[in-house]
Motif scaffolding. Structure first.
Motif, PDB file in Angstrom:
ATOM      1  N   VAL A  32       0.675  -1.030  -0.130  1.00  0.00           N
ATOM      2  CA  VAL A  32      -0.069   0.023   0.189  1.00  0.00           C
ATOM      3  C   VAL A  32       0.721   1.377  -0.082  1.00  0.00           C
ATOM      4  CG1 VAL A  32      -1.621   1.338   1.146  1.00  0.00           C
ATOM      5  CG2 VAL A  32      -1.838  -1.208   1.236  1.00  0.00           C
ATOM      6  N   ILE A  33       1.817   1.305   1.110  1.00  0.00           N
ATOM      7  CA  ILE A  33       2.799   2.479   0.964  1.00  0.00           C
ATOM      8  C   ILE A  33       3.446   2.607  -0.376  1.00  0.00           C
ATOM      9  CG2 ILE A  33       4.747   3.312   2.240  1.00  0.00           C
ATOM     10  CD1 ILE A  33       3.612   1.676   4.761  1.00  0.00           C
ATOM     11  N   ALA A  34       4.112   1.546  -0.802  1.00  0.00           N
ATOM     12  CA  ALA A  34       4.837   1.604  -1.958  1.00  0.00           C
ATOM     13  C   ALA A  34       4.090   2.181  -3.056  1.00  0.00           C
ATOM     14  CB  ALA A  34       5.408   0.199  -2.541  1.00  0.00           C
ATOM     15  N   THR A  35       2.972   1.882  -3.490  1.00  0.00           N
ATOM     16  CA  THR A  35       2.158   2.290  -4.483  1.00  0.00           C
ATOM     17  C   THR A  35       1.259   3.563  -4.346  1.00  0.00           C
ATOM     18  OG1 THR A  35       0.168   1.103  -3.621  1.00  0.00           O
ATOM     19  CG2 THR A  35       1.683  -0.237  -5.212  1.00  0.00           C
ATOM     20  N   SER A  36       1.310   4.151  -3.027  1.00  0.00           N
ATOM     21  CA  SER A  36       0.684   5.388  -2.787  1.00  0.00           C
ATOM     22  C   SER A  36       1.647   6.790  -3.378  1.00  0.00           C
ATOM     23  CB  SER A  36       0.451   5.604  -1.498  1.00  0.00           C
ATOM     24  OG  SER A  36      -0.162   6.846  -1.246  1.00  0.00           O
ATOM     25  N   GLY A  37       1.109   7.607  -4.085  1.00  0.00           N
ATOM     26  CA  GLY A  37       1.731   8.887  -4.352  1.00  0.00           C
ATOM     27  C   GLY A  37       1.679   9.725  -3.419  1.00  0.00           C
ATOM     28  N   GLU A  59      -3.804 -13.224  -2.452  1.00  0.00           N
ATOM     29  CA  GLU A  59      -2.908 -12.116  -2.658  1.00  0.00           C
ATOM     30  C   GLU A  59      -3.834 -10.678  -2.884  1.00  0.00           C
ATOM     31  OE1 GLU A  59       0.562 -11.874  -2.818  1.00  0.00           O
ATOM     32  OE2 GLU A  59       0.470 -13.793  -1.924  1.00  0.00           O
ATOM     33  N   MET A  60      -3.392  -9.725  -2.394  1.00  0.00           N
ATOM     34  CA  MET A  60      -4.154  -8.430  -2.474  1.00  0.00           C
ATOM     35  C   MET A  60      -4.087  -7.858  -3.722  1.00  0.00           C
ATOM     36  SD  MET A  60      -4.308  -5.244   0.230  1.00  0.00           S
ATOM     37  CE  MET A  60      -2.707  -4.646  -0.041  1.00  0.00           C
ATOM     38  N   VAL A  61      -5.148  -7.722  -4.417  1.00  0.00           N
ATOM     39  CA  VAL A  61      -4.933  -6.948  -5.744  1.00  0.00           C
ATOM     40  C   VAL A  61      -5.497  -5.635  -6.110  1.00  0.00           C
ATOM     41  CG1 VAL A  61      -4.964  -9.479  -6.992  1.00  0.00           C
ATOM     42  CG2 VAL A  61      -7.195  -8.304  -6.595  1.00  0.00           C
ATOM     43  N   ALA A  62      -6.461  -5.234  -4.721  1.00  0.00           N
ATOM     44  CA  ALA A  62      -7.100  -3.921  -4.592  1.00  0.00           C
ATOM     45  C   ALA A  62      -7.360  -3.647  -3.190  1.00  0.00           C
ATOM     46  CB  ALA A  62      -8.451  -3.931  -5.576  1.00  0.00           C
ATOM     47  N   TRP A  63      -7.410  -2.197  -3.140  1.00  0.00           N
ATOM     48  CA  TRP A  63      -7.640  -1.727  -1.491  1.00  0.00           C
ATOM     49  C   TRP A  63      -7.954  -0.445  -1.581  1.00  0.00           C
ATOM     50  CZ3 TRP A  63      -3.090  -3.350  -3.680  1.00  0.00           C
ATOM     51  CH2 TRP A  63      -1.923  -2.342  -3.787  1.00  0.00           C
ATOM     52  N   ALA A  64      -8.692  -0.129  -0.505  1.00  0.00           N
ATOM     53  CA  ALA A  64      -9.364   1.243  -0.296  1.00  0.00           C
ATOM     54  C   ALA A  64      -9.160   1.524   1.258  1.00  0.00           C
ATOM     55  CB  ALA A  64     -10.731   1.583  -0.818  1.00  0.00           C
ATOM     56  N   PHE A  65      -9.028   2.748   1.451  1.00  0.00           N
ATOM     57  CA  PHE A  65      -8.935   3.122   3.006  1.00  0.00           C
ATOM     58  C   PHE A  65      -9.957   4.478   3.114  1.00  0.00           C
ATOM     59  CE2 PHE A  65      -5.162   0.822   2.646  1.00  0.00           C
ATOM     60  CZ  PHE A  65      -4.917   0.475   4.098  1.00  0.00           C
ATOM     61  N   VAL A  77      -5.786  -0.410  -7.578  1.00  0.00           N
ATOM     62  CA  VAL A  77      -5.923  -1.667  -8.167  1.00  0.00           C
ATOM     63  C   VAL A  77      -4.726  -1.872  -8.918  1.00  0.00           C
ATOM     64  CG1 VAL A  77      -7.261  -2.992  -9.728  1.00  0.00           C
ATOM     65  CG2 VAL A  77      -8.248  -1.309  -8.509  1.00  0.00           C
ATOM     66  N   LEU A  78      -4.007  -3.157  -8.694  1.00  0.00           N
ATOM     67  CA  LEU A  78      -2.515  -3.509  -9.515  1.00  0.00           C
ATOM     68  C   LEU A  78      -2.892  -3.403 -10.975  1.00  0.00           C
ATOM     69  CD1 LEU A  78      -1.445  -6.430  -7.247  1.00  0.00           C
ATOM     70  CD2 LEU A  78      -0.670  -4.299  -7.087  1.00  0.00           C
ATOM     71  N   PRO A  79      -2.080  -2.737 -11.540  1.00  0.00           N
ATOM     72  CA  PRO A  79      -2.095  -2.399 -12.918  1.00  0.00           C
ATOM     73  C   PRO A  79      -2.815  -3.827 -13.745  1.00  0.00           C
ATOM     74  CG  PRO A  79      -0.163  -1.455 -12.288  1.00  0.00           C
ATOM     75  CD  PRO A  79      -0.879  -2.511 -11.196  1.00  0.00           C
ATOM     76  N   ASP A  80      -2.229  -5.001 -13.429  1.00  0.00           N
ATOM     77  CA  ASP A  80      -2.642  -6.196 -14.233  1.00  0.00           C
ATOM     78  C   ASP A  80      -4.109  -6.698 -13.921  1.00  0.00           C
ATOM     79  OD1 ASP A  80      -1.904  -7.127 -11.712  1.00  0.00           O
ATOM     80  OD2 ASP A  80      -1.192  -9.020 -12.667  1.00  0.00           O
ATOM     81  N   GLN A  81      -4.617  -6.001 -12.961  1.00  0.00           N
ATOM     82  CA  GLN A  81      -5.983  -6.439 -12.599  1.00  0.00           C
ATOM     83  C   GLN A  81      -7.094  -5.328 -13.026  1.00  0.00           C
ATOM     84  OE1 GLN A  81      -6.853  -9.437 -10.919  1.00  0.00           O
ATOM     85  NE2 GLN A  81      -4.822 -10.181 -11.344  1.00  0.00           N
ATOM     86  N   LYS A  84     -11.545  -4.747 -14.315  1.00  0.00           N
ATOM     87  CA  LYS A  84     -12.502  -6.100 -14.129  1.00  0.00           C
ATOM     88  C   LYS A  84     -13.575  -5.469 -13.233  1.00  0.00           C
ATOM     89  CE  LYS A  84      -8.775  -9.287 -14.412  1.00  0.00           C
ATOM     90  NZ  LYS A  84      -7.739 -10.422 -13.631  1.00  0.00           N
ATOM     91  N   GLY A  85     -13.548  -4.065 -12.796  1.00  0.00           N
ATOM     92  CA  GLY A  85     -14.444  -3.644 -11.913  1.00  0.00           C
ATOM     93  C   GLY A  85     -14.044  -3.584 -10.495  1.00  0.00           C
ATOM     94  N   LEU A  86     -12.806  -3.678 -10.252  1.00  0.00           N
ATOM     95  CA  LEU A  86     -12.510  -4.291  -8.801  1.00  0.00           C
ATOM     96  C   LEU A  86     -12.208  -2.876  -8.125  1.00  0.00           C
ATOM     97  CD1 LEU A  86      -9.450  -6.692  -9.522  1.00  0.00           C
ATOM     98  CD2 LEU A  86     -11.897  -6.974  -8.650  1.00  0.00           C
ATOM     99  N   ALA A  87     -12.042  -1.743  -8.715  1.00  0.00           N
ATOM    100  CA  ALA A  87     -11.828  -0.509  -8.132  1.00  0.00           C
ATOM    101  C   ALA A  87     -13.402   0.124  -7.555  1.00  0.00           C
ATOM    102  CB  ALA A  87     -11.494   0.686  -8.897  1.00  0.00           C
TER     103      ALA A  87
END
Length: 167
Positions: A32-37, A59-65, A77-81, A84-87
């Motif tokens: 989460v930290i590594a992918t956050s701007g 494996e975690m492929v999408a998240w929100a806080f 959402v991980l780029p390869d996922q 798919k409507g995951l966001a």
């Protein structure tokens, strides 16, 4: 762009087979930290309402806080996922739990859980709205927020102050 999203109403979005909704695993906070701007701290993230989508292998492929200011934040959402409507599913899962008050006891006020007695608003109570700030031009995120019932209500501007240069 600043959006207001109503907590009332359906926020569910179907998940593809093999995916499931769960809290963000503490072991995945580094991702989460590594992918956050935006700079994030694991200790802060552990105390925030969160939802993740896990694939069949866990494996975690999408998240929100929900951030400390009560906003929908750190949606990823991980780029390869993507596509798919995951966001919308992860954000909708988070807002659904928030609207049902499932996070009331987890936020850390001065005395532990926020209960309203210390002047802070507990998660899932209060106005019935959550807000989200989407970087101008981020059409994917705008579509997700609008799909959750969010309405544009203004622009936010930020100023960086180099406090180390102030004498």
């Amino acid at each position: 762009m600043h959006f207001n999203i109503p907590l009332a109403g359906p926020h569910t979005s179907p998940l593809l087979e093999g995916f499931k909704i769960a809290p963000v695993p503490a072991a995945h906070l580094g991702l989460v930290i590594a992918t956050s701007g935006i700079p994030r701290e694991a200790e802060t993230l552990r105390g925030l309402p969160s939802v993740a989508i896990l694939d069949g292998g866990g494996e975690m492929v999408a998240w929100a806080f929900v951030d400390v200011d009560g906003s929908l934040a750190t949606l990823f959402v991980l780029p390869d996922q993507r596509g798919k409507g995951l966001a919308k599913a992860v954000a909708g899962g988070l807002l659904g739990k928030l609207s049902r008050g499932e996070f009331r006891g987890i936020s850390g006020g001065r005395n532990g859980a926020v209960n309203g007695d210390d002047g802070l608003l507990p998660f899932g109570q209060g106005s019935g709205w959550v807000h989200s700030e989407v970087k101008e031009g981020n059409s994917r995120s705008e579509k997700v927020v609008e799909g959750l019932g969010g309405k544009r209500c203004g622009m936010s501007r930020y100023v960086f102050i180099a406090s180390d240069l102030i004498s």
